[in-house]
Write a protein that holds these residues in place. Structure first.
Motif, mmCIF file in Angstrom:
data_model
loop_
_atom_site.group_PDB
_atom_site.id
_atom_site.type_symbol
_atom_site.label_atom_id
_atom_site.label_comp_id
_atom_site.label_asym_id
_atom_site.label_seq_id
_atom_site.Cartn_x
_atom_site.Cartn_y
_atom_site.Cartn_z
ATOM 1 N N UNK A 20 2.320 59.161 -5.554
ATOM 2 C CA UNK A 20 3.543 59.472 -6.304
ATOM 3 C C UNK A 20 4.492 60.307 -5.450
ATOM 4 N N UNK A 21 3.947 61.296 -4.742
ATOM 5 C CA UNK A 21 4.768 62.167 -3.913
ATOM 6 C C UNK A 21 5.419 61.392 -2.774
ATOM 7 N N UNK A 22 4.652 60.577 -2.089
ATOM 8 C CA UNK A 22 5.181 59.813 -0.957
ATOM 9 C C UNK A 22 6.262 58.832 -1.387
ATOM 10 N N UNK A 23 6.105 58.257 -2.585
ATOM 11 C CA UNK A 23 7.093 57.298 -3.078
ATOM 12 C C UNK A 23 8.195 57.973 -3.890
ATOM 13 N N UNK A 24 8.101 59.286 -4.029
ATOM 14 C CA UNK A 24 9.091 60.072 -4.760
ATOM 15 C C UNK A 24 9.284 59.575 -6.195
ATOM 16 N N UNK A 25 8.165 59.385 -6.896
ATOM 17 C CA UNK A 25 8.182 59.003 -8.306
ATOM 18 C C UNK A 25 7.301 59.988 -9.071
ATOM 19 N N UNK A 31 6.893 54.125 -10.561
ATOM 20 C CA UNK A 31 6.098 53.572 -9.474
ATOM 21 C C UNK A 31 6.179 52.045 -9.480
ATOM 22 N N UNK A 32 6.016 51.441 -10.645
ATOM 23 C CA UNK A 32 6.080 49.989 -10.746
ATOM 24 C C UNK A 32 7.470 49.455 -10.444
ATOM 25 N N UNK A 37 10.744 46.620 -6.481
ATOM 26 C CA UNK A 37 11.897 46.567 -5.584
ATOM 27 C C UNK A 37 11.477 46.152 -4.173
ATOM 28 N N UNK A 38 10.291 46.583 -3.768
ATOM 29 C CA UNK A 38 9.787 46.275 -2.427
ATOM 30 C C UNK A 38 9.203 44.870 -2.384
#
Length: 50
Positions: A20-25, A31-32, A37-38
């Motif tokens: 969550x931290x790395x993806x800033x969510x 997250x989904x 988006x990716x």
């Protein structure tokens, strides 16, 4: 999830928090959304097609 992977629930929580931290969510919904988006759904991405 922890039981399935034979891990401590705290270990799973720590990894989840790191992701969550790395993806800033801060929610699974965000997250989904970030993941979709990716990796946008392809033409064969219908429910039950696994």
């Amino acid at each position: 999830m922890a039981r399935f992977l034979t891990l401590s629930p705290r270990t799973v929580e720590a990894h989840r928090a790191s992701i969550f931290s790395k993806l800033e969510v801060n929610t699974v919904t965000k997250l989904l959304t970030r993941y979709s988006d990716v990796y946008p759904p392809g033409p064969r991405s219908r429910a039950g097609s696994w």
